[in-house]
Structure formats: C-alpha cells, structure tokens
Design a protein around this motif. Structure first.
Motif, mmCIF file in Angstrom:
data_model
loop_
_atom_site.group_PDB
_atom_site.id
_atom_site.type_symbol
_atom_site.label_atom_id
_atom_site.label_comp_id
_atom_site.label_asym_id
_atom_site.label_seq_id
_atom_site.Cartn_x
_atom_site.Cartn_y
_atom_site.Cartn_z
ATOM 1 N N ILE A 96 12.201 44.868 46.697
ATOM 2 C CA ILE A 96 13.289 45.122 47.537
ATOM 3 C C ILE A 96 14.156 45.888 46.849
ATOM 4 O O ILE A 96 14.473 45.763 45.526
ATOM 5 C CB ILE A 96 13.927 43.914 48.152
ATOM 6 N N TRP A 97 14.875 46.884 47.641
ATOM 7 C CA TRP A 97 15.643 47.879 46.637
ATOM 8 C C TRP A 97 17.034 47.835 47.431
ATOM 9 O O TRP A 97 17.138 47.544 48.836
ATOM 10 C CB TRP A 97 15.186 49.184 46.815
ATOM 11 N N GLU A 98 18.206 47.837 46.563
ATOM 12 C CA GLU A 98 19.491 48.031 47.218
ATOM 13 C C GLU A 98 20.181 49.230 46.844
ATOM 14 O O GLU A 98 19.835 49.652 45.535
ATOM 15 C CB GLU A 98 20.329 46.844 46.576
ATOM 16 N N ARG A 99 21.042 49.922 47.515
ATOM 17 C CA ARG A 99 21.850 51.113 47.170
ATOM 18 C C ARG A 99 23.149 50.823 47.027
ATOM 19 O O ARG A 99 23.713 50.074 48.088
ATOM 20 C CB ARG A 99 21.644 52.328 48.071
ATOM 21 N N LEU A 100 23.658 51.077 45.987
ATOM 22 C CA LEU A 100 25.052 50.816 45.676
ATOM 23 C C LEU A 100 25.965 51.885 45.056
ATOM 24 O O LEU A 100 25.653 52.150 44.058
ATOM 25 C CB LEU A 100 25.200 49.439 44.699
ATOM 26 N N PRO A 101 26.836 52.748 46.107
ATOM 27 C CA PRO A 101 27.552 53.696 45.596
ATOM 28 C C PRO A 101 28.595 53.438 44.616
ATOM 29 O O PRO A 101 29.420 52.260 44.969
ATOM 30 C CB PRO A 101 28.239 54.144 46.902
ATOM 31 N N LEU A 102 28.321 53.918 43.498
ATOM 32 C CA LEU A 102 29.623 53.497 42.368
ATOM 33 C C LEU A 102 30.061 54.729 41.635
ATOM 34 O O LEU A 102 29.584 55.667 41.875
ATOM 35 C CB LEU A 102 28.813 52.671 41.180
ATOM 36 N N CYS A 125 15.014 42.436 38.107
ATOM 37 C CA CYS A 125 15.241 43.860 38.725
ATOM 38 C C CYS A 125 15.278 44.928 37.521
ATOM 39 O O CYS A 125 15.634 44.609 36.324
ATOM 40 C CB CYS A 125 16.641 43.743 39.483
ATOM 41 N N LEU A 126 14.941 46.122 38.290
ATOM 42 C CA LEU A 126 15.333 47.211 37.453
ATOM 43 C C LEU A 126 16.601 47.787 37.998
ATOM 44 O O LEU A 126 16.719 47.906 39.076
ATOM 45 C CB LEU A 126 14.257 48.079 37.415
ATOM 46 N N LEU A 169 28.518 44.142 37.735
ATOM 47 C CA LEU A 169 28.015 42.857 37.135
ATOM 48 C C LEU A 169 28.295 41.810 38.196
ATOM 49 O O LEU A 169 27.541 40.790 38.098
ATOM 50 C CB LEU A 169 28.856 42.957 35.790
ATOM 51 N N LYS A 170 29.469 41.748 38.856
ATOM 52 C CA LYS A 170 29.708 40.789 39.875
ATOM 53 C C LYS A 170 28.488 40.486 40.717
ATOM 54 O O LYS A 170 28.177 39.395 41.383
ATOM 55 C CB LYS A 170 31.014 40.823 40.351
ATOM 56 N N LEU A 171 28.142 41.602 41.486
ATOM 57 C CA LEU A 171 27.091 41.563 42.223
ATOM 58 C C LEU A 171 25.797 40.938 41.704
ATOM 59 O O LEU A 171 24.997 40.076 42.441
ATOM 60 C CB LEU A 171 26.785 42.947 42.807
ATOM 61 N N LEU A 172 25.427 41.705 40.657
ATOM 62 C CA LEU A 172 23.996 41.063 39.848
ATOM 63 C C LEU A 172 24.093 39.427 39.708
ATOM 64 O O LEU A 172 23.215 38.841 39.824
ATOM 65 C CB LEU A 172 23.902 41.753 38.530
ATOM 66 N N ARG A 173 25.198 38.766 39.318
ATOM 67 C CA ARG A 173 25.517 37.603 38.876
ATOM 68 C C ARG A 173 25.521 36.836 40.415
ATOM 69 O O ARG A 173 25.003 35.810 40.456
ATOM 70 C CB ARG A 173 26.688 37.480 38.083
ATOM 71 N N SER A 174 26.110 37.219 41.283
ATOM 72 C CA SER A 174 26.227 36.691 42.598
ATOM 73 C C SER A 174 24.794 36.603 43.231
ATOM 74 O O SER A 174 24.461 35.681 43.860
ATOM 75 C CB SER A 174 27.343 37.298 43.481
ATOM 76 N N ARG A 175 24.163 37.588 42.935
ATOM 77 C CA ARG A 175 22.652 37.482 43.625
ATOM 78 C C ARG A 175 21.765 36.579 42.579
ATOM 79 O O ARG A 175 20.600 36.557 43.067
ATOM 80 C CB ARG A 175 22.113 39.102 43.552
ATOM 81 N N GLN A 176 22.209 36.262 41.446
ATOM 82 C CA GLN A 176 21.358 35.647 40.618
ATOM 83 C C GLN A 176 20.205 36.550 40.095
ATOM 84 O O GLN A 176 19.188 35.871 39.979
ATOM 85 C CB GLN A 176 21.015 34.286 40.742
ATOM 86 N N TYR A 177 20.436 37.821 39.906
ATOM 87 C CA TYR A 177 19.188 38.640 39.690
ATOM 88 C C TYR A 177 19.126 38.548 38.113
ATOM 89 O O TYR A 177 20.163 38.252 37.322
ATOM 90 C CB TYR A 177 19.596 40.118 39.879
ATOM 91 N N THR A 178 17.948 38.863 37.495
ATOM 92 C CA THR A 178 17.669 39.244 35.974
ATOM 93 C C THR A 178 17.498 40.479 35.754
ATOM 94 O O THR A 178 16.238 41.221 35.974
ATOM 95 C CB THR A 178 16.579 38.011 35.671
ATOM 96 N N PRO A 179 18.388 41.131 35.221
ATOM 97 C CA PRO A 179 17.918 42.563 35.040
ATOM 98 C C PRO A 179 16.933 42.865 33.767
ATOM 99 O O PRO A 179 17.050 41.893 32.805
ATOM 100 C CB PRO A 179 19.208 43.307 34.645
#
Length: 211
Positions: free
Chosen positions: A2-8, A25-26, A38-48
């Motif tokens: 799955i992909w997500e787009r996050l404008p930053l 994730c990449l 960083l907050k989003l990655l942690r809240s989703r419990q992703y492992t980059p």
C-alpha cells in the motif's frame, strides 16, 4: 503493498510511503516536517527500511536526517547529485529558502546506472530520468503498477528545467523513453499535486504533444 502520499515541507512536496503487509516501508522524498513524518510512522507502527530520493532539491530532502537518524536506515541517491545534499547552492535552498539553508549528511548508497533494486520484500526498477535535474530518478514498482516520478512528470504538466542542471530536451526524452513506455495503467506518483496515469498523460498532457 500500500502507498500513502504525504505533502511535506515549504512547497508541500509529496513524500510517499510504500509499505508491505508486515508494515515494513520505504520512504521516498521526505521533503520536510520531519517531526510530523516521524509521528505518523510511529503511530502507524511502520518499520522503515530505507529512504530513496528521486532527486536532491531542497524541498525533497528536508526531513532526511530526522528519519535516517531515528531508524538508522540508509539513504539512496544518484551519483550525479550526491554532492547536492550538503551544498545549499546546488540543492537550491540558498536561492529559495530566504536564509534557511538545507544541508543533509552524505548518502549511504550511491546509485549509478539503471538497475533492479531489492530492499527487503520490495523490488524496484530504478530508471534514470534526467532533465529536471541531472540525477533525477524514477522508481517503478511493477508488482503494484506504480512509478514514483519525482518532478519529472505531473498531472497535465512536466518538470521545470530552468534550474541548474535542467535540460528541457533531456526531460522530454526521459518521459517518452522511460515513463510513457510503461504499461498504460501504471499509476504515476509525482513530486507535487495529485497522482495520474501513463494513459492519462499520453492522451491529455499538452506538454507532450508533438514530441
């Protein structure tokens, strides 16, 4: 996958997070707002597993070090722009950020020729698509029919070529040789704006007519 787009960041550059069923994730083009990302990655419990750059303009690299240091993961970039990371005169921040200079530590992995790249369970085709910048890359994920195109191709438009190292003819050649040669149902994930498709741009993009 799955992909997500996050404008930053200051120009709302699209950062893409591509994940698998194990939440690995990449991360592509983390352009700014590192704490938010960083907050989003942690809240989703992703492992980059890695950060990959389509190119090294300041609005695509602003959050690189925040994420890299938090997860101890490698950064990939094309060799033609490896020096841009630490040089505001090359990455453009010296001219566009009004005194706020962007500097990123050296990349861990230097990409050269077009190749296949495997990171964990992710299989990518790395395509050289210069024109917007000399080291621009596009990342094609065949299994999911998507290509992360950076600032090479947009919905109804193409990348600018008036910045250092830009070349209009080279950009058009990159688009036609690489991006428009992909299957027409391929989803194009651009560096700014909304996603599009190869078919849509072949049929409707006014900048590509008559090439």
């Amino acid at each position: 996958m799955i992909w997500e787009r996050l404008p930053l960041g200051p120009l709302q550059t699209n950062c893409y997070i591509i994940k698998n069923e194990r939440k690995e994730c990449l991360i592509f083009d983390p352009g700014g707002d590192g704490d938010r990302l960083l907050k989003l990655l942690r809240s989703r419990q992703y492992t980059p597993l890695a950060i990959l750059l389509t190119h090294a303009h300041f609005d695509h690299i602003g959050a690189v070090d925040v994420i890299r240091e938090a997860y101890k993961i490698p950064l990939y970039i094309h060799k033609n722009e490896e020096k841009w990371l630490e040089d505001p005169s090359l990455n453009g921040s010296q001219f566009f950020m009004m005194g706020s200079l962007t500097k990123v530590k050296s990349a861990d992995r230097i990409l050269t020729d077009e190749s296949s790249l495997t990171i964990g369970s992710f299989n990518l085709e790395v395509m050289r698509t210069p024109g917007h910048s000399p080291g621009s890359l596009s990342f094609y994920i065949k299994d999911n029919d998507i290509v992360i195109a950076g600032d090479t191709l947009f919905q109804g438009s193409i990348g600018r070529t008036d910045l250092p190292g830009g070349n209009h003819e080279e950009l058009l050649n990159s688009i036609h040789t690489h991006l428009l040669s992909l299957p027409e149902n391929t989803l194009v994930l651009p560096g700014h704006g909304h996603e599009t498709s190869v078919e849509e741009e072949m049929d409707q993009n006014p900048f590509l007519n008559g090439f």
